[in-house]
Enzyme design. Structure first.
Site, PDB file in Angstrom:
ATOM      1  N   ASP A  54       0.819  -1.151   0.024  1.00 45.35           N
ATOM      2  CA  ASP A  54      -0.048  -0.133  -0.050  1.00 45.35           C
ATOM      3  C   ASP A  54       0.864   1.419  -0.114  1.00 45.35           C
ATOM      4  O   ASP A  54       1.913   1.474   0.810  1.00 45.35           O
ATOM      5  CB  ASP A  54      -0.799   0.078   1.297  1.00 45.35           C
ATOM      6  CG  ASP A  54      -1.840  -1.336   1.471  1.00 45.35           C
ATOM      7  OD1 ASP A  54      -1.619  -1.978   0.785  1.00 45.35           O
ATOM      8  OD2 ASP A  54      -2.677  -1.364   2.363  1.00 45.35           O
ATOM      9  N   GLN A  70       4.109   0.641   2.167  1.00 46.89           N
ATOM     10  CA  GLN A  70       4.555  -0.457   2.963  1.00 46.89           C
ATOM     11  C   GLN A  70       5.358  -1.081   2.502  1.00 46.89           C
ATOM     12  O   GLN A  70       5.780  -1.507   1.169  1.00 46.89           O
ATOM     13  CB  GLN A  70       3.204  -1.652   3.063  1.00 46.89           C
ATOM     14  CG  GLN A  70       2.079  -0.769   3.592  1.00 46.89           C
ATOM     15  CD  GLN A  70       2.114  -1.067   5.172  1.00 46.89           C
ATOM     16  OE1 GLN A  70       1.900  -2.055   5.830  1.00 46.89           O
ATOM     17  NE2 GLN A  70       2.440   0.079   5.706  1.00 46.89           N
ATOM     18  N   TYR A 113       1.672  -0.647   9.796  1.00 49.44           N
ATOM     19  CA  TYR A 113       0.594  -0.738   8.799  1.00 49.44           C
ATOM     20  C   TYR A 113       0.140   0.366   8.360  1.00 49.44           C
ATOM     21  O   TYR A 113       0.594   1.573   8.630  1.00 49.44           O
ATOM     22  CB  TYR A 113      -0.669  -1.468   9.453  1.00 49.44           C
ATOM     23  CG  TYR A 113      -0.533  -2.912   9.359  1.00 49.44           C
ATOM     24  CD1 TYR A 113       0.741  -3.769   9.345  1.00 49.44           C
ATOM     25  CD2 TYR A 113      -1.773  -3.800   9.289  1.00 49.44           C
ATOM     26  CE1 TYR A 113       1.023  -5.045   9.356  1.00 49.44           C
ATOM     27  CE2 TYR A 113      -1.150  -5.371   9.532  1.00 49.44           C
ATOM     28  CZ  TYR A 113      -0.204  -6.205   9.285  1.00 49.44           C
ATOM     29  OH  TYR A 113      -0.281  -7.196   9.380  1.00 49.44           O
ATOM     30  N   SER A 114      -0.837   0.564   7.264  1.00 48.59           N
ATOM     31  CA  SER A 114      -1.153   1.623   6.315  1.00 48.59           C
ATOM     32  C   SER A 114      -1.597   2.844   7.080  1.00 48.59           C
ATOM     33  O   SER A 114      -2.388   2.643   8.286  1.00 48.59           O
ATOM     34  CB  SER A 114      -2.091   1.304   5.217  1.00 48.59           C
ATOM     35  OG  SER A 114      -1.371   0.487   4.503  1.00 48.59           O
ATOM     36  N   ARG A 182      -8.407  -0.232  10.807  1.00 46.72           N
ATOM     37  CA  ARG A 182      -7.327   0.404  10.460  1.00 46.72           C
ATOM     38  C   ARG A 182      -7.543   1.304   9.175  1.00 46.72           C
ATOM     39  O   ARG A 182      -8.620   1.651   8.759  1.00 46.72           O
ATOM     40  CB  ARG A 182      -6.484  -1.061   9.960  1.00 46.72           C
ATOM     41  CG  ARG A 182      -7.097  -1.879   8.879  1.00 46.72           C
ATOM     42  CD  ARG A 182      -6.231  -3.037   8.583  1.00 46.72           C
ATOM     43  NE  ARG A 182      -6.719  -4.102   7.582  1.00 46.72           N
ATOM     44  CZ  ARG A 182      -7.241  -5.259   8.273  1.00 46.72           C
ATOM     45  NH1 ARG A 182      -7.665  -5.358   9.300  1.00 46.72           N
ATOM     46  NH2 ARG A 182      -7.751  -6.132   7.190  1.00 46.72           N
TER      47      ARG A 182
END
Length: 493
Positions: A54, A70, A113-114, A182
């Protein structure tokens, strides 16, 4: 928060900056192998080794574009997740910066994470999801055993970041949510900030949660966006205004294929929206797919200093049953071209940024019917077709990779033989075709139809000798403008 400073629960996927730097020195041979791969992309952002997925934190700040993503630098399966970083002044000349975020804290020990960036008061605010899995007993990691922590950091230059602030965790989300919440993105209206978060509830229905804040630090739950029976998880939400309209991009998981819709394992598209935050109401029109190809997911948009809304996506997908042979050469996946978004009557149009025109080298102009006389062979090219009279056609983009149209069925098809490595066919119904724009790189295709109302993005793997471009069949009239393309320049560390 006190928890921020506690010891890591599990170090399997954790990595700090010092560990990264030591491993980076050890993997020079791997980076050389990637650089010499014939499928190494010429004008796309891709990993110098390892894995990319991502795009994150996209923004332009003081004239500099910042593209984070990422990044798993030392393995091709995307296990340990950092935020990689590229900068550019013109989207043609890039500098590979050091990674800016590492999974080195209790709040993100199993992956940075994103997330996204939001510029306010001459400061870049980053929000991302810190992934944590509990290993003290057996969990399903859906409704129990996973923390999805909301983390905030700031920067005055996009390079040096403040300490991590742990703003929210599972207990701060609505009680009917699973452990899957998320991908924060910020939207501002008047003097209030709204954060959208992709989510899955306890009954496995996807939705987008909305939080509000007056200061970007203290967030309270406001409302949610949802659609009945539309997947079990909505990822990567992005709410924005565009040409006087409002849209929300998201990636629903768990949709069954319906005719020629929802052909991929997970989908990516947008809802035309109208949100009344004051009264906590909204209207959400039908979902439209952003891309009909095999390799497009988790896009993110931002507004640059020219006022353009630019979108970049992950040129890949999770949990696919087709493959990328580049894994044998030490890398996997890439980011799409930057695309300018425009809208009209609820439809989003995607157009590659005009800066890419500067990559043009040799150029050719021809009618459709005389095009094969050029006998073109190219690895990297741009091809624009203006159609005067539409009819059936089969256009070979690479040997074994074809775009075709059946005028009686009104079906446009992107098809691959062995060069797709498991990718076969993708269809879209389209009544009229007015124009087609193709961007081909050494191992990718991005196809924009009808000014980008319809898009196909896919990886493809051929040899140079097989990169012949020709009409296998055509009865249509039109003109073709063809350009061979050079490469973007990337300054590596």
């Amino acid at each position: 928060m006190e928890r921020k400073h506690s010891e890591l629960l599990n170090k399997d996927l954790a990595m700090n900056k010092a560990e990264y730097e030591a491993l980076y020195k050890q993997h020079e041979a791997l980076r050389n192998k990637v650089a010499n791969d014939p499928w190494h992309l010429g004008y796309h952002i891709m990993p110098d080794s390892g894995w990319v997925n991502d795009p994150n934190g996209l923004c332009q700040y003081h004239g500099i574009y910042h593209i984070y993503y990422q990044y798993s630098p030392f393995d091709v399966e995307g296990k340990t997740k950092l935020w990689g970083h590229m900068t550019s002044k013109d989207l043609l000349h890039f500098k590979q910066e050091e990674p800016v975020l590492f999974p080195d804290s209790r709040c993100d020990e199993r992956g940075v994470y994103s997330g996204s960036a939001f510029i306010e008061d001459d400061t870049i605010h980053y929000f991302y999801t810190g992934n944590v899995k509990l290993m003290d007993q057996d969990y399903d990691f859906i409704n129990a055993g996973r923390e999805q922590n909301l983390i905030h950091v700031e920067s005055k230059d996009g390079i040096h970041l403040s300490d991590k602030e742990w703003l929210m965790t599972n207990s701060d989300y609505p009680q009917d949510m699973s452990c899957h919440v998320r991908d924060p993105k910020i939207y501002k209206q008047k003097d209030t900030y709204y954060m959208v978060l992709g989510a899955r509830d306890l009954t496995s229905h996807g939705c987008v949660l909305v939080f509000e804040s007056s200061n970007l630090k203290d967030w309270s739950y406001k409302m949610r966006f949802e659609k009945e029976n539309f997947g079990y998880m909505w990822e990567c939400p992005d709410l924005f205004d565009l040409d006087g309209e409002q849209f929300m991009i998201t990636c629903p998981q768990g949709l069954s294929q319906k005719g020629y819709h929802y052909q991929n394992v997970y989908q990516c598209g947008y809802f035309p929206m109208h949100v009344d935050f004051d009264n906590e109401t909204y209207t959400m029109k039908d979902f439209c797919e952003l891309d009909y190809g095999f390799d497009f997911y988790a896009p993110q948009s931002f507004e640059d200093e020219k006022g353009r809304r630019i979108l970049i996506g992950w040129m890949g997908l999770p949990d696919i049953d087709y493959t990328n042979p580049t894994t044998e050469n030490g890398w996997q996946h890439a980011l799409t071209l930057p695309r300018v978004l425009t809208s009209k009557t609820g439809v989003i149009y995607q157009t590659p940024v005009e800066e890419l025109h500067q990559l043009r080298t040799s150029s050719y102009t021809s009618t459709v019917k005389a095009f094969n006389d050029l006998e073109l062979l190219a690895d990297c090219y741009e091809m624009a077709i203006d159609i005067e009279k539409q009819d059936n056609f089969v256009l070979q983009l690479r040997k074994g990779a074809c775009l075709s149209y059946d005028i009686e069925k009104h079906l446009l098809c992107l098809s691959f033989d062995a060069c797709g490595y498991g990718r076969d066919k993708r269809y879209v119904e389209v009544e009229d075709i007015k124009n087609i724009l193709v961007y081909a790189d050494t191992s990718s295709l991005e196809i924009f139809v009808n000014d980008g109302a319809i898009v196909f993005t896919s990886r493809v793997y051929t040899t140079h000798e097989d990169n012949q471009i020709r009409f296998m069949e055509t009865a249509m009239d039109g003109n073709v403008h063809f350009y061979e393309l050079g490469k973007i320049q990337i300054e590596t560390k």
